[in-house]
Design a protein around this motif. Structure first.
Motif, PDB file in Angstrom:
ATOM      1  N   GLU A   6      19.367 -13.732 -29.726  1.00 45.91           N
ATOM      2  CA  GLU A   6      19.731 -13.504 -28.326  1.00 45.91           C
ATOM      3  C   GLU A   6      20.584 -12.253 -28.188  1.00 45.91           C
ATOM      4  O   GLU A   6      20.417 -11.485 -27.256  1.00 45.91           O
ATOM      5  CB  GLU A   6      20.478 -14.711 -27.776  1.00 45.91           C
ATOM      6  N   PHE A   7      21.512 -12.045 -29.132  1.00 45.76           N
ATOM      7  CA  PHE A   7      22.356 -10.859 -29.078  1.00 45.76           C
ATOM      8  C   PHE A   7      21.513  -9.610 -29.254  1.00 45.76           C
ATOM      9  O   PHE A   7      21.682  -8.638 -28.517  1.00 45.76           O
ATOM     10  CB  PHE A   7      23.441 -10.927 -30.160  1.00 45.76           C
ATOM     11  N   ASN A   8      20.589  -9.637 -30.219  1.00 40.14           N
ATOM     12  CA  ASN A   8      19.719  -8.485 -30.430  1.00 40.14           C
ATOM     13  C   ASN A   8      18.865  -8.221 -29.204  1.00 40.14           C
ATOM     14  O   ASN A   8      18.656  -7.076 -28.810  1.00 40.14           O
ATOM     15  CB  ASN A   8      18.827  -8.699 -31.657  1.00 40.14           C
ATOM     16  N   ARG A   9      18.379  -9.287 -28.573  1.00 39.22           N
ATOM     17  CA  ARG A   9      17.583  -9.134 -27.359  1.00 39.22           C
ATOM     18  C   ARG A   9      18.439  -8.533 -26.242  1.00 39.22           C
ATOM     19  O   ARG A   9      17.977  -7.668 -25.500  1.00 39.22           O
ATOM     20  CB  ARG A   9      17.025 -10.487 -26.929  1.00 39.22           C
ATOM     21  N   LEU A  10      19.701  -8.968 -26.146  1.00 34.45           N
ATOM     22  CA  LEU A  10      20.610  -8.423 -25.139  1.00 34.45           C
ATOM     23  C   LEU A  10      20.828  -6.932 -25.370  1.00 34.45           C
ATOM     24  O   LEU A  10      20.782  -6.138 -24.429  1.00 34.45           O
ATOM     25  CB  LEU A  10      21.944  -9.170 -25.163  1.00 34.45           C
ATOM     26  N   MET A  11      21.040  -6.557 -26.625  1.00 34.58           N
ATOM     27  CA  MET A  11      21.263  -5.148 -26.926  1.00 34.58           C
ATOM     28  C   MET A  11      20.009  -4.322 -26.618  1.00 34.58           C
ATOM     29  O   MET A  11      20.116  -3.208 -26.100  1.00 34.58           O
ATOM     30  CB  MET A  11      21.679  -4.972 -28.385  1.00 34.58           C
ATOM     31  N   LEU A  12      18.836  -4.865 -26.912  1.00 31.55           N
ATOM     32  CA  LEU A  12      17.605  -4.161 -26.584  1.00 31.55           C
ATOM     33  C   LEU A  12      17.450  -3.999 -25.074  1.00 31.55           C
ATOM     34  O   LEU A  12      17.020  -2.952 -24.590  1.00 31.55           O
ATOM     35  CB  LEU A  12      16.393  -4.900 -27.163  1.00 31.55           C
ATOM     36  N   GLU A  13      17.819  -5.033 -24.329  1.00 33.79           N
ATOM     37  CA  GLU A  13      17.734  -4.944 -22.870  1.00 33.79           C
ATOM     38  C   GLU A  13      18.736  -3.931 -22.338  1.00 33.79           C
ATOM     39  O   GLU A  13      18.443  -3.202 -21.392  1.00 33.79           O
ATOM     40  CB  GLU A  13      17.970  -6.317 -22.249  1.00 33.79           C
ATOM     41  N   MET A  14      19.930  -3.887 -22.946  1.00 29.26           N
ATOM     42  CA  MET A  14      20.931  -2.912 -22.513  1.00 29.26           C
ATOM     43  C   MET A  14      20.420  -1.492 -22.762  1.00 29.26           C
ATOM     44  O   MET A  14      20.589  -0.612 -21.930  1.00 29.26           O
ATOM     45  CB  MET A  14      22.252  -3.135 -23.256  1.00 29.26           C
ATOM     46  N   ARG A  15      19.774  -1.288 -23.907  1.00 27.51           N
ATOM     47  CA  ARG A  15      19.206   0.032 -24.201  1.00 27.51           C
ATOM     48  C   ARG A  15      18.077   0.352 -23.233  1.00 27.51           C
ATOM     49  O   ARG A  15      17.909   1.496 -22.823  1.00 27.51           O
ATOM     50  CB  ARG A  15      18.729   0.086 -25.646  1.00 27.51           C
ATOM     51  N   SER A  16      17.306  -0.663 -22.887  1.00 21.24           N
ATOM     52  CA  SER A  16      16.230  -0.473 -21.924  1.00 21.24           C
ATOM     53  C   SER A  16      16.799  -0.094 -20.558  1.00 21.24           C
ATOM     54  O   SER A  16      16.265   0.785 -19.876  1.00 21.24           O
ATOM     55  CB  SER A  16      15.395  -1.746 -21.823  1.00 21.24           C
TER      56      SER A  16
END
Length: 111
Positions: A6-16
């Motif tokens: 979930e954290f990795n997904r959050l970071m990917l979304e933040m980068r997006s």
């Protein structure tokens, strides 16, 4: 392990979100038309804030379970969840700070 995902997904979304914001800052002539059904920036930001909130709630629940002596809850799991919640909150805070700064810069531009 699912909290790490979930954290990795959050970071990917933040980068997006960052890439989306950078793309939108280009002149209108260069930007592509929005895809039909694509989420707006405000929707993406709202989802990111919601996920940060969920991460914090999960961390609080895990800490409470540890304090109550629930079996199977390890101190290391509690500390890792707490750090994930802290890092995700700091990331959202930085995004907010950048948005506020961008707004202030735009408002100070001469017309």
């Amino acid at each position: 392990m699912s909290q790490g995902i979930e954290f990795n997904r959050l970071m990917l979304e933040m980068r997006s979100l960052q890439a989306d914001a950078m793309a939108r800052s280009r002149p209108v002539a260069e930007s592509k038309p929005a895809e039909p059904g694509a989420p707006s920036f405000s929707e993406l930001l709202g989802q990111a804030v919601g996920k940060v909130s969920a991460t914090q709630q999960a961390s609080n629940q895990l800490a409470t379970a540890f304090e109550m002596g629930v079996g199977g809850v390890d101190l290391s799991d509690v500390m890792i969840a707490s750090q994930k919640a802290s890092v995700s909150f700091q990331a959202v805070t930085q995004v907010r700070n950048k948005l506020v700064q961008a707004y202030q810069d735009i408002m100070q531009m001469p017309v």
